[in-house]
Scaffold this active site. Sequence first.
Site: not given
Length: 272
Positions: A270, A73-76
């Site tokens: 996050f 997801g977005c924090f990768a």
Amino acid sequence: EQRNELFIREADRLSLRVAEKLLNGLPRLDRGRISHLITVSCTGFSAPGFDFSLQKSLGLSPALHRFHLGFMGCFAALPALKLAADICRSRPAARVLVVALELCSVHLQLKPDREVMVANSLFADGAGAALVSSRRGEEEGGVFRLERFATRTIPGSEQDMAWKLGTVAFDMRLSAYVPRLIERNLGTILEGLLAEAGLDRQDVALWAIHPGGRAILDRAASTLGLGREGLWASYQVLRDYGNMSSATLLFVLQLLLGAEARGWTFAAAFGP
């Protein structure tokens, strides 16, 4: 199947475009010395993936070490940079290419559901790349020094952001409660991380917060005691490009480098 075929074709093209853009800006770098490739995506899959396509198209070494971080997801982008930094600390001669690519529009769905409509309006396509190295003299312009990484899990939050394979696409669940989760936890987490690093909030000169959405940035700015100007790069990326999942934070960091600002930078993202 048709959507994933679209991802495969366009991921190969877009990842090459962004990697070439990065490497063409590093004329002193010998591409043959790139030792590791880390790719990141949560919007499609294939084997061999766009990492293998990049290795061939860029003419990278056949001894290249390849890693793929999927479905985070977005924090990768942050675990990808941490992995790259750890590699460089253990192998000082390493040069690690990181490419984060997301084609969120592949999963657009026309459903009369509020969470689906929010996801459709928020998420976008994009790709970002970075080169991580322990060696100086090959870079051009400003650079970030990767100093410290940390991660925190918010208990009981797993139902508020999630996705899974659906009948026609990936089904996204994005609760309206996510900005409040960040607002309630970001300050405490930040203080703990800064204390571990021997810093306090006044030491931070630059802020790179993942622009997950307008409400997330507004709550983060309020929690951190910053006005919109304190998160100007995050707001600009959200306005110009939307939320490109894992690639987004790299856009924010690039804007900060382009502004030629200096000092400690706190970056946060996050995800599920």
